[in-house]
Design an enzyme around this catalytic site. Structure first.
Site, PDB file in Angstrom:
ATOM      1  N   GLY A   1       4.409  -8.439 -60.006  1.00  8.06           N
ATOM      2  CA  GLY A   1       5.510  -8.933 -60.834  1.00  8.06           C
ATOM      3  C   GLY A   1       5.398  -8.372 -62.243  1.00  8.06           C
ATOM      4  O   GLY A   1       5.769  -7.227 -62.523  1.00  8.06           O
ATOM      5  N   GLY A   2       4.853  -9.184 -63.161  1.00 10.18           N
ATOM      6  CA  GLY A   2       4.795  -8.833 -64.579  1.00 10.18           C
ATOM      7  C   GLY A   2       4.294  -7.426 -64.872  1.00 10.18           C
ATOM      8  O   GLY A   2       4.894  -6.690 -65.658  1.00 10.18           O
TER       9      GLY A   2
ATOM     10  N   SER B   1      -0.678 -12.192 -60.249  1.00  8.95           N
ATOM     11  CA  SER B   1      -1.419 -11.716 -61.430  1.00  8.95           C
ATOM     12  C   SER B   1      -2.209 -10.435 -61.185  1.00  8.95           C
ATOM     13  O   SER B   1      -3.337 -10.285 -61.677  1.00  8.95           O
ATOM     14  CB  SER B   1      -2.329 -12.823 -61.981  1.00  8.95           C
ATOM     15  OG  SER B   1      -1.544 -13.892 -62.457  1.00  8.95           O
TER      16      SER B   1
ATOM     17  N   GLU C   1       0.784 -14.645 -51.512  1.00 12.26           N
ATOM     18  CA  GLU C   1       0.839 -14.893 -52.954  1.00 12.26           C
ATOM     19  C   GLU C   1       0.505 -16.358 -53.230  1.00 12.26           C
ATOM     20  O   GLU C   1       1.396 -17.224 -53.137  1.00 12.26           O
ATOM     21  CB  GLU C   1       2.251 -14.615 -53.494  1.00 12.26           C
ATOM     22  CG  GLU C   1       2.702 -13.183 -53.361  1.00 12.26           C
ATOM     23  CD  GLU C   1       3.819 -12.866 -54.352  1.00 12.26           C
ATOM     24  OE1 GLU C   1       3.606 -12.002 -55.196  1.00 12.26           O
ATOM     25  OE2 GLU C   1       4.885 -13.504 -54.293  1.00 12.26           O
TER      26      GLU C   1
ATOM     27  N   GLY D   1       2.057 -15.243 -61.985  1.00 14.89           N
ATOM     28  CA  GLY D   1       2.442 -15.285 -63.396  1.00 14.89           C
ATOM     29  C   GLY D   1       1.500 -16.072 -64.282  1.00 14.89           C
ATOM     30  O   GLY D   1       1.837 -16.389 -65.423  1.00 14.89           O
TER      31      GLY D   1
ATOM     32  N   HIS E   1       9.966 -15.864 -51.103  1.00 17.86           N
ATOM     33  CA  HIS E   1       9.164 -15.921 -52.337  1.00 17.86           C
ATOM     34  C   HIS E   1       9.100 -17.379 -52.811  1.00 17.86           C
ATOM     35  O   HIS E   1      10.077 -18.117 -52.718  1.00 17.86           O
ATOM     36  CB  HIS E   1       9.799 -15.024 -53.418  1.00 17.86           C
ATOM     37  CG  HIS E   1       8.874 -14.825 -54.587  1.00 17.86           C
ATOM     38  ND1 HIS E   1       8.646 -15.809 -55.518  1.00 17.86           N
ATOM     39  CD2 HIS E   1       8.099 -13.775 -54.951  1.00 17.86           C
ATOM     40  CE1 HIS E   1       7.766 -15.364 -56.411  1.00 17.86           C
ATOM     41  NE2 HIS E   1       7.421 -14.123 -56.083  1.00 17.86           N
TER      42      HIS E   1
ATOM     43  N   TRP F   1      10.646  -6.993 -59.881  1.00 17.57           N
ATOM     44  CA  TRP F   1      11.092  -7.174 -61.273  1.00 17.57           C
ATOM     45  C   TRP F   1      11.613  -8.575 -61.585  1.00 17.57           C
ATOM     46  O   TRP F   1      11.900  -8.895 -62.724  1.00 17.57           O
ATOM     47  CB  TRP F   1      12.177  -6.138 -61.596  1.00 17.57           C
ATOM     48  CG  TRP F   1      11.599  -4.897 -62.186  1.00 17.57           C
ATOM     49  CD1 TRP F   1      10.349  -4.393 -61.972  1.00 17.57           C
ATOM     50  CD2 TRP F   1      12.240  -4.006 -63.104  1.00 17.57           C
ATOM     51  NE1 TRP F   1      10.170  -3.236 -62.694  1.00 17.57           N
ATOM     52  CE2 TRP F   1      11.325  -2.977 -63.397  1.00 17.57           C
ATOM     53  CE3 TRP F   1      13.496  -3.954 -63.688  1.00 17.57           C
ATOM     54  CZ2 TRP F   1      11.624  -1.924 -64.267  1.00 17.57           C
ATOM     55  CZ3 TRP F   1      13.803  -2.913 -64.548  1.00 17.57           C
ATOM     56  CH2 TRP F   1      12.870  -1.910 -64.835  1.00 17.57           C
ATOM     57  N   LYS F   2      11.798  -9.382 -60.560  1.00 21.13           N
ATOM     58  CA  LYS F   2      12.372 -10.727 -60.767  1.00 21.13           C
ATOM     59  C   LYS F   2      13.662 -10.605 -61.594  1.00 21.13           C
ATOM     60  O   LYS F   2      14.422  -9.671 -61.374  1.00 21.13           O
ATOM     61  CB  LYS F   2      11.349 -11.663 -61.407  1.00 21.13           C
ATOM     62  CG  LYS F   2      10.023 -11.658 -60.649  1.00 21.13           C
ATOM     63  CD  LYS F   2       9.114 -12.779 -61.018  1.00 21.13           C
ATOM     64  CE  LYS F   2       7.824 -12.636 -60.231  1.00 21.13           C
ATOM     65  NZ  LYS F   2       6.969 -13.799 -60.308  1.00 21.13           N
TER      66      LYS F   2
HETATM   67  P1  PGA Z   1       2.989 -11.698 -61.024  1.00 14.33           P
HETATM   68  O1  PGA Z   1       4.138 -12.028 -59.926  1.00 14.33           O
HETATM   69  O2  PGA Z   1       2.400 -10.369 -60.663  1.00 14.33           O
HETATM   70  O3  PGA Z   1       3.714 -11.692 -62.326  1.00 14.33           O
HETATM   71  O4  PGA Z   1       1.975 -12.793 -60.913  1.00 14.33           O
HETATM   72  C1  PGA Z   1       3.978 -11.691 -58.576  1.00 14.33           C
HETATM   73  C2  PGA Z   1       5.172 -12.139 -57.774  1.00 14.33           C
HETATM   74  O5  PGA Z   1       5.683 -13.238 -58.007  1.00 14.33           O
HETATM   75  O6  PGA Z   1       5.624 -11.427 -56.865  1.00 14.33           O
END
Ligand code: PGA
Length: 242
Positions: free
Chosen positions: A226-227, A205, A161, A167, A93, A6-7
């Protein structure tokens, strides 16, 4: 393993409704852990709620700090994560490597520390765009992976990643992911002295539209999202397709 990262997003209310929705909408497969990494301030609440509703979701922390002593204002250590029944922690990360200047020494300390407490580190690695364009990805990843030398443990998970995919909406394609994951698994067996193939999950992504294609590779052992993890319906659908 399917991981929601979720950041720095969400509220207590959103954490509650996400956990309730996902817990009752995923078709849990014991072989595929479903991991939720909320902001640290919601770990305690998430842990209590997971228990209260007998959720199959496992808890992960986005953070653990490096320090041998207790004088680190704002710090979180592995014992505190244990108190919240945390099973996983994200380490290395790219956002933390970048903003918090994390180096190999502190990352290795964190990994050893979590293993001692029986918490599984999800060790994040990935190259920037310039490195990819120069065809230096494997050299770059090698220098990140070296800190795992002889730390053989079936608890270690690697999250690949590529920084240029995080993102941005532009995921790495399946052929590229397969090649890199294959390299990571081979390198950990040959050079890091791991006894078994390490689990490697992909992040960058990931969305509902591309998750099946990425997961169809035998080299991909899961996803770090993430998103697209913020929406409980999307995340549950991704989990159910895995
Ligand atoms: P994202 O982020 O899916 O929004 O690209 C992935 C992450 O940073 O773990």
């Amino acid at each position: 393993m399917i991981i929601a990262n979720w950041k720095m997003n969400g509220s207590k209310e959103e954490v509650g409704s996400w956990l309730k929705f996902v817990s009752s909408n995923i078709l849990i497969n014991k072989e595929i852990p479903c991991v939720f990494c909320p902001p640290s301030c919601y770990l305690d609440y998430s842990s209590s709620l997971i228990k209260e509703i007998s959720s199959p979701v496992k808890l992960g922390s986005q953070n653990i700090n490096f320090s041998n002593d207790s004088a680190l204002t704002g710090g979180i250590n592995s014992q505190m994560l244990k108190d919240f029944l945390t099973d996983y922690v994200l380490i290395g990360h790219s956002e933390q490597r970048d903003y918090l200047n994390e180096d190999n020494e502190s990352l290795q300390y964190k990994i050893k520390d979590t293993l001692k407490k029986n918490i599984s580190p999800i060790f994040c690695i990935g190259e920037p765009k310039t490195i990819k364009d120069e065809n230096l990805t494997k050299d770059y990843l090698r220098s990140q992976l070296e800190i795992l030398d002889s730390l053989d443990s079936d608890q270690i998970v690697i999250a690949y990643e590529p920084i240029w995919a995080i993102g941005t909406g532009e995921n790495a394609d399946k052929i590229y992911i397969e090649e890199v994951h294959g390299f990571i698994k081979e390198f950990s067996l040959q050079e890091l002295n791991f006894k078994e193939k390490v689990s490697v999950v992909y992040g960058g992504s990931v969305k509902l539209e591309n998750c099946e294609d990425i997961l169809s590779s035998s080299e991909v052992d899961g996803l770090l999202i993430g998103g697209a993890s913020l929406d409980p319906d999307t995340f549950s659908k991704i989990y159910n397709l895995s």
